[in-house]
Design a protein around this motif. Structure first.
Motif, mmCIF file in Angstrom:
data_model
loop_
_atom_site.group_PDB
_atom_site.id
_atom_site.type_symbol
_atom_site.label_atom_id
_atom_site.label_comp_id
_atom_site.label_asym_id
_atom_site.label_seq_id
_atom_site.Cartn_x
_atom_site.Cartn_y
_atom_site.Cartn_z
ATOM 1 N N GLY A 12 0.852 -1.181 0.000
ATOM 2 C CA GLY A 12 0.000 0.000 0.000
ATOM 3 C C GLY A 12 0.886 1.229 0.000
ATOM 4 N N ALA A 13 0.273 2.384 -0.005
ATOM 5 C CA ALA A 13 1.032 3.633 -0.040
ATOM 6 C C ALA A 13 2.052 3.714 1.094
ATOM 7 N N ALA A 14 1.718 3.174 2.256
ATOM 8 C CA ALA A 14 2.614 3.237 3.408
ATOM 9 C C ALA A 14 3.883 2.406 3.214
ATOM 10 N N HIS A 15 3.875 1.460 2.295
ATOM 11 C CA HIS A 15 5.038 0.590 2.063
ATOM 12 C C HIS A 15 5.963 1.095 0.961
ATOM 13 N N LEU A 16 5.518 2.060 0.186
ATOM 14 C CA LEU A 16 6.243 2.410 -1.039
ATOM 15 C C LEU A 16 7.652 2.927 -0.814
ATOM 16 N N ASP A 17 7.867 3.785 0.170
ATOM 17 C CA ASP A 17 9.223 4.303 0.398
ATOM 18 C C ASP A 17 10.188 3.180 0.760
ATOM 19 N N GLN A 18 9.758 2.282 1.639
ATOM 20 C CA GLN A 18 10.635 1.172 2.028
ATOM 21 C C GLN A 18 10.822 0.178 0.882
ATOM 22 N N ALA A 19 9.766 -0.087 0.118
ATOM 23 C CA ALA A 19 9.890 -0.990 -1.030
ATOM 24 C C ALA A 19 10.860 -0.402 -2.051
ATOM 25 N N ARG A 20 10.731 0.881 -2.304
ATOM 26 C CA ARG A 20 11.634 1.571 -3.241
ATOM 27 C C ARG A 20 13.079 1.451 -2.761
ATOM 28 N N ALA A 21 13.299 1.588 -1.467
ATOM 29 C CA ALA A 21 14.652 1.478 -0.914
ATOM 30 C C ALA A 21 15.218 0.068 -1.110
ATOM 31 N N VAL A 22 14.393 -0.969 -0.904
ATOM 32 C CA VAL A 22 14.850 -2.343 -1.129
ATOM 33 C C VAL A 22 15.279 -2.504 -2.586
ATOM 34 N N MET A 23 14.455 -2.001 -3.508
ATOM 35 C CA MET A 23 14.741 -2.159 -4.936
ATOM 36 C C MET A 23 15.982 -1.368 -5.360
ATOM 37 N N LEU A 24 16.077 -0.134 -4.927
ATOM 38 C CA LEU A 24 17.240 0.681 -5.301
ATOM 39 C C LEU A 24 18.527 0.108 -4.713
ATOM 40 N N ASP A 25 18.461 -0.330 -3.454
ATOM 41 C CA ASP A 25 19.643 -0.950 -2.845
ATOM 42 C C ASP A 25 20.088 -2.174 -3.637
ATOM 43 N N THR A 26 19.130 -2.947 -4.129
ATOM 44 C CA THR A 26 19.464 -4.156 -4.879
ATOM 45 C C THR A 26 20.136 -3.820 -6.202
ATOM 46 N N VAL A 27 19.600 -2.857 -6.954
ATOM 47 C CA VAL A 27 20.231 -2.549 -8.250
ATOM 48 C C VAL A 27 21.616 -1.939 -8.062
ATOM 49 N N HIS A 28 21.835 -1.273 -6.947
ATOM 50 C CA HIS A 28 23.178 -0.730 -6.670
ATOM 51 C C HIS A 28 24.133 -1.840 -6.226
ATOM 52 N N ARG A 29 23.718 -2.604 -5.210
ATOM 53 C CA ARG A 29 24.601 -3.589 -4.581
ATOM 54 C C ARG A 29 24.769 -4.852 -5.425
ATOM 55 N N ASP A 30 23.664 -5.471 -5.829
ATOM 56 C CA ASP A 30 23.731 -6.784 -6.474
ATOM 57 C C ASP A 30 23.982 -6.706 -7.979
ATOM 58 N N PHE A 31 23.472 -5.658 -8.625
ATOM 59 C CA PHE A 31 23.621 -5.554 -10.078
ATOM 60 C C PHE A 31 24.736 -4.606 -10.476
ATOM 61 N N GLY A 32 25.115 -3.711 -9.570
ATOM 62 C CA GLY A 32 26.195 -2.784 -9.861
ATOM 63 C C GLY A 32 25.869 -1.734 -10.913
ATOM 64 N N THR A 33 24.594 -1.606 -11.251
ATOM 65 C CA THR A 33 24.225 -0.633 -12.281
ATOM 66 C C THR A 33 23.817 0.707 -11.699
ATOM 67 N N GLY A 34 23.287 0.671 -10.485
ATOM 68 C CA GLY A 34 22.662 1.874 -9.971
ATOM 69 C C GLY A 34 21.368 2.117 -10.724
ATOM 70 N N TYR A 35 20.752 3.242 -10.460
ATOM 71 C CA TYR A 35 19.483 3.581 -11.091
ATOM 72 C C TYR A 35 19.712 3.982 -12.543
ATOM 73 N N VAL A 36 19.045 3.285 -13.457
ATOM 74 C CA VAL A 36 19.095 3.589 -14.887
ATOM 75 C C VAL A 36 17.651 3.870 -15.310
ATOM 76 N N PRO A 37 17.313 5.121 -15.633
ATOM 77 C CA PRO A 37 15.911 5.480 -15.891
ATOM 78 C C PRO A 37 15.173 4.574 -16.873
ATOM 79 N N ARG A 38 15.785 4.176 -17.969
ATOM 80 C CA ARG A 38 15.053 3.365 -18.958
ATOM 81 C C ARG A 38 14.782 1.947 -18.450
ATOM 82 N N TRP A 39 15.527 1.494 -17.467
ATOM 83 C CA TRP A 39 15.308 0.162 -16.905
ATOM 84 C C TRP A 39 14.531 0.179 -15.597
ATOM 85 N N HIS A 40 14.621 1.268 -14.854
ATOM 86 C CA HIS A 40 14.147 1.270 -13.469
ATOM 87 C C HIS A 40 13.079 2.322 -13.155
#
Length: 184
Positions: A12-40
């Protein structure tokens, strides 16, 4: 040792900031790409990608001890695009009838507790209930911790770009996950 308990729920809306943080942390740490607008773009705006459209969903695993989001998993009706994916793959999994699993990410300190599998089960239940999906599809990066083992137990490899494309493509592995419940 503390036993952690998790509740799988529709975000729900209350989860979005934390969910976004989990996803962004993953693309930075596990994928090494960081945020790429066309993909993320969906990571930055999960509400319009997963909460608003009726045939899409975002699930979260909430750590019951402190209320934090430990993991995410999303589903939408967008099939794989060509390019960058092979044309035949985009044709096999067209938008509208393909449930694409996305953003199945678990924070490192919460891994190896069955959260990804529970989240995927929830996504597949959502797709079955919808009734309009013919196939469930996802792509995974082989270097993502734990991903290949999980996906190989849940589905079938339909294209390993590293082996099947002359240039190795983007190195991802494409899977089809059965929509019919597996006997356990």
């Amino acid at each position: 040792m503390q036993v952690l308990e998790y509740r799988i729920r529709t975000a729900g809306a209350a989860h979005l900031d934390q969910a976004r943080a989990v996803m962004l942390d993953t693309v930075h740490r596990d994928f090494g790409t960081g945020y790429v607008p066309r993909w993320h773009a969906d990571i930055v705006d999960p509400e319009s990608f997963y909460l608003t459209p009726p045939r899409h969903t975002l699930l979260v695993a909430v750590d019951e001890t402190d209320g934090t989001v430990a993991a995410t998993a999303a589903l939408d009706a967008r099939g794989p695009a060509h390019p960058p994916n092979p044309r035949w793959l985009a044709e096999r999994y067209p938008s509208g009838t393909t449930a694409q699993l996305r953003r199945v990410y678990v924070r490192p300190e919460h891994r190896r507790r069955g959260l990804a599998r529970r989240l995927v089960d929830g996504l597949l239940d959502f797709a079955r209930t919808d009734g309009g999906y013919r196939a469930a599809y996802l792509h995974a990066y082989p270097h993502s911790p734990g991903a290949m083992g999980l996906w190989r137990t849940l589905g079938e490899v339909v294209c390993d770009e590293r082996e099947e494309l002359p240039d190795g493509g983007s190195g991802v592995v494409h899977f089809e996950i059965p929509l019919t419940p597996l006997l356990k």
